[in-house]
Write a protein that holds these residues in place. Structure first.
Motif, PDB file in Angstrom:
ATOM      1  N   TRP A  34      26.780  38.804  75.407  1.00 16.71           N
ATOM      2  CA  TRP A  34      27.380  38.908  76.621  1.00 16.71           C
ATOM      3  C   TRP A  34      28.944  38.025  76.248  1.00 16.71           C
ATOM      4  N   MET A  35      29.977  38.777  76.502  1.00 15.13           N
ATOM      5  CA  MET A  35      31.267  38.111  76.036  1.00 15.13           C
ATOM      6  C   MET A  35      31.298  36.435  76.957  1.00 15.13           C
ATOM      7  N   HIS A  36      32.106  35.637  76.021  1.00 13.29           N
ATOM      8  CA  HIS A  36      32.178  34.095  76.656  1.00 13.29           C
ATOM      9  C   HIS A  36      33.052  33.433  75.563  1.00 13.29           C
ATOM     10  N   ALA A  37      34.376  33.782  75.764  1.00 12.80           N
ATOM     11  CA  ALA A  37      35.495  33.621  74.992  1.00 12.80           C
ATOM     12  C   ALA A  37      35.636  31.830  75.031  1.00 12.80           C
ATOM     13  N   LYS A  41      32.728  27.642  79.680  1.00 13.22           N
ATOM     14  CA  LYS A  41      33.081  26.368  80.282  1.00 13.22           C
ATOM     15  C   LYS A  41      33.805  26.652  81.498  1.00 13.22           C
ATOM     16  N   GLY A  42      34.082  28.119  82.055  1.00 13.56           N
ATOM     17  CA  GLY A  42      34.875  28.424  83.156  1.00 13.56           C
ATOM     18  C   GLY A  42      36.114  28.419  83.003  1.00 13.56           C
ATOM     19  N   ARG A  43      36.777  28.567  81.798  1.00  7.70           N
ATOM     20  CA  ARG A  43      38.204  28.414  81.266  1.00  7.70           C
ATOM     21  C   ARG A  43      38.700  29.853  81.243  1.00  7.70           C
ATOM     22  N   CYS A  44      37.897  30.763  81.297  1.00  8.98           N
ATOM     23  CA  CYS A  44      38.591  32.327  81.229  1.00  8.98           C
ATOM     24  C   CYS A  44      37.720  33.295  81.841  1.00  8.98           C
TER      25      CYS A  44
END
Length: 108
Positions: A34-37, A41-44
């Motif tokens: 699952w994508m998480h760039a 951290k909730g920044r994107c």
């Protein structure tokens, strides 16, 4: 028992033995990419889920989610999987088209 169903991953089901876990943690623990760039951290918004059912079973929106919502980067039926905690019950979600990985096969 908390449960996640990912519709466009062939209705893949994920169960959790403990409530209050972040959605992305449960997804990753079950071997699903699952994508998480931004590193969760909730920044994107790359980890967003499209929520089809069960919003009442998630924690309230965080400040980061509210900010992205105000900026138009999260729709009313979208949440950040790195911020939303599954407290109880079931959620039915979809992977956003823009966040699909090329190496995974999706249904529908």
């Amino acid at each position: 028992m908390p449960r996640i169903v990912i519709q466009n991953l062939f209705n893949r089901e994920i169960y959790s033995k403990s409530p209050g876990r972040k959605v992305i943690e449960l997804i990753h623990e079950n071997g699903i990419d699952w994508m998480h760039a931004c590193g969760k951290k909730g920044r994107c918004t790359t980890c967003k889920i499209i929520l089809k059912k069960g919003s009442e079973n998630l924690s309230p929106m965080t400040a980061a989610e509210e900010n992205f919502s105000k900026l138009g980067r999260l729709k009313a039926n979208e949440r950040l999987s790195c911020q939303a905690q599954l407290d109880s019950g079931e959620i039915i979600v979809r992977v956003a088209e823009i966040n699909k990985f090329p190496h995974l096969e999706y249904s529908e």
